[in-house]
Design an enzyme around this catalytic site. Sequence first.
Site, PDB file in Angstrom:
ATOM      1  N   GLU A 193       0.819  -1.215   0.000  1.00 31.84           N
ATOM      2  CA  GLU A 193       0.000   0.000   0.000  1.00 31.84           C
ATOM      3  C   GLU A 193       0.855   1.268   0.000  1.00 31.84           C
ATOM      4  O   GLU A 193       0.355   2.350   0.311  1.00 31.84           O
ATOM      5  CB  GLU A 193      -0.974   0.023   1.193  1.00 31.84           C
ATOM      6  N   GLY A 256     -11.227   3.956 -19.773  1.00 32.29           N
ATOM      7  CA  GLY A 256     -12.627   4.322 -19.861  1.00 32.29           C
ATOM      8  C   GLY A 256     -13.089   4.732 -21.239  1.00 32.29           C
ATOM      9  O   GLY A 256     -14.253   5.109 -21.416  1.00 32.29           O
ATOM     10  N   ASP A 332      -0.835  -1.025 -10.628  1.00 32.34           N
ATOM     11  CA  ASP A 332      -1.024  -2.447 -10.372  1.00 32.34           C
ATOM     12  C   ASP A 332      -0.893  -3.195 -11.693  1.00 32.34           C
ATOM     13  O   ASP A 332      -1.488  -2.802 -12.705  1.00 32.34           O
ATOM     14  CB  ASP A 332      -2.412  -2.718  -9.789  1.00 32.34           C
TER      15      ASP A 332
END
Length: 514
Positions: A193, A256, A332
Amino acid sequence: MSTTTVSDAVPGQFTLVLHSHLPWLVNHGRWPVGEEWLYQSWGSSYQPVFDVLRRLAADGMKSQVSLGITPVLAAQLDDPHAAASMYEWLADWQLRAMELATDRDPVRRDHGNREFRAAAAALADFEQHWRHGGSAAIRTLVDTGVIELLGGPLAHPFQPLLDERLRRFSLAEGLADARLRWGHTPTGIWAPECAFTPGMEIEYDTAGVRHFMVDGPTLRGDTALGRPVGGSDVVAFGRDLQVSYRVWSPKSGYPGHAAYRDFHTYDHDSGLKLSRVTGRSVDGAAKAPYDPARVDAVIDRHVDDFVGQVRERLIAQSRRMGRPALVVAAFDTELFGHWWHEGPRWLERVLRRLPEVGVTVGTLDDARRGGYVGQPVHLTDSSWGSGKDWRVWAGPQVRHFVDLNAEVTQTALDTVDKQMASAATTSRDRVNDQIIRETLLTVSSDWPFMVSKDTAAGYATDRAHKHAHATREICDAASSGRVEAAQRLADGWGRADNLFAQLDARRLPATGGN
C-alpha cells in the site's frame, strides 16, 4: 501507427513500476470471490504482460520495468493445486468460447471464434511457460535483464500498524522467499500500500533494502528525484501522479474510452465479456458489442498521449531543477489485461515508442545507481490510499480490524515466545511456524481494503476472522499443553494454507529489538 516524431535525446529517465499482488486465495472459495480472482488475473494479466516482456527481452531491450511480485502472489503461482486449476480454467474458457461460436447470432459467433483463438493461445503459452509454476517464468525475465525485480514482506501486511517484531520478520522472510524461488534477492521493494511510518527506513536498511516506493504526495509532490530517508541511505521513489493519472485515476484514464472492452459487463450465457465501454453512464444491458476494429487506432492515440506527457514532463522537470529529472509511473499489474483488456498492447507500444522520441527508460535500481537522488527527506505517516493517509486501513469503518490484528498478533507472539523458551530442544517447531503463518494471513492489508472500498466486504471479513480463529485455536492448544491437538490443528490449517514452507518461527527477532 503512432504519430509522435523522432526527437533528440530528452534529459533524465522514465521508470515504469508494476505492482503484482493478490491475497492468498487458494482453498478459500472459488466464485464469485476466491480462486477465480487468481485465475482471471493470471490469464488476463500475468500471461500477456510476461509475454510482452519476453518479446522485449528477445529484441535485446534491458531494464524496461521495475516489476514487483509479492511473496503471497508468488506462492500462488507456484502452488500445484493452483497451477492445475489454472489449466482447467483456461480449458473451460475455450469450451465456453466454442459453445458461443455456434450461436445463431453472427456477432456472437464472431465473439466466440475470437475468444476461442485467445483461449487456445493462452493454453499454449501456459503449457510452455507456466505449467510447473511461476518461478521459472519470473526467473527467466530476471536473467534476461528486462526487469528489475521488486520484493516485499510476506502476506502483504499494512506495515505501519504491525508489531515491529513481526514487521521485521515478515520483511526478512519475504526477501528470503525471493532468493529461494528465483535465486535473486531484491534490493528494492514495493512496500504494501506504499505505506510508511518513520523508523521503517532503518528496518529497510538492516534488511538490505536500498530503495522503495511511496506515493507522490508522500514526497510533497516533488517526485523528480528519489530521496534518502532520514539519516539512512535508503531511497524513497515517488509516483508521479500527473503522468500516472493519464492512464488510471479515481475519475478518468485511458481504460474508460468508449471503444475499449468493458470490464464490468458479462454475457450471462457464456460468462464472457462481449461489450465495449460505449459510455460511462450507459447501463450494462445497453452497451454496444465489442468491436476490435475500433481499438487499434485508439491504443495508438493513447500511446502518443502518454509518450508526449512523459517527454514534456521530463523536459519541464529537468529545466526546473537544472539537472536531469526522473519520472516514475506506477500501477497495479492487474490493470493491464484484467481491468483494461487492451492494456498489454498499450504497454508494449509505449515501451518501444519511448526510445524513439529520445526518452531513456530504466528501472528504479538504474535511477538510484545513476544518481537520480536528491537531498534527504523526513517522511511522515502515509500511504497511496484515499487521502494518502491510513484511513482505508485504520479508519472508523475498519477499526475492528486494527483491534483484531493487535490482539491476534499479541496472542501469537506470546505463545511462540513461551513455547520456544520452554522447549527442550532448539529444533524447528511446525506448530509455532503455523501460528505465525496464520497470524500473517490475518493481518493482510487486503481485508480492511476490501471492506473500506466495499469490494467483497463479507468475504474479506470472513477471511480475517477465519485466520484469526486458526491462530487462536492453535495457540490455545499449545499454551494448555495439548501437544497432539496443537499439532493436529497446525497440520490441518497447514494443508489449507499451504504457503511459505520455509517460514521458521525461530527467526523471529527477540523481544527488545535484538
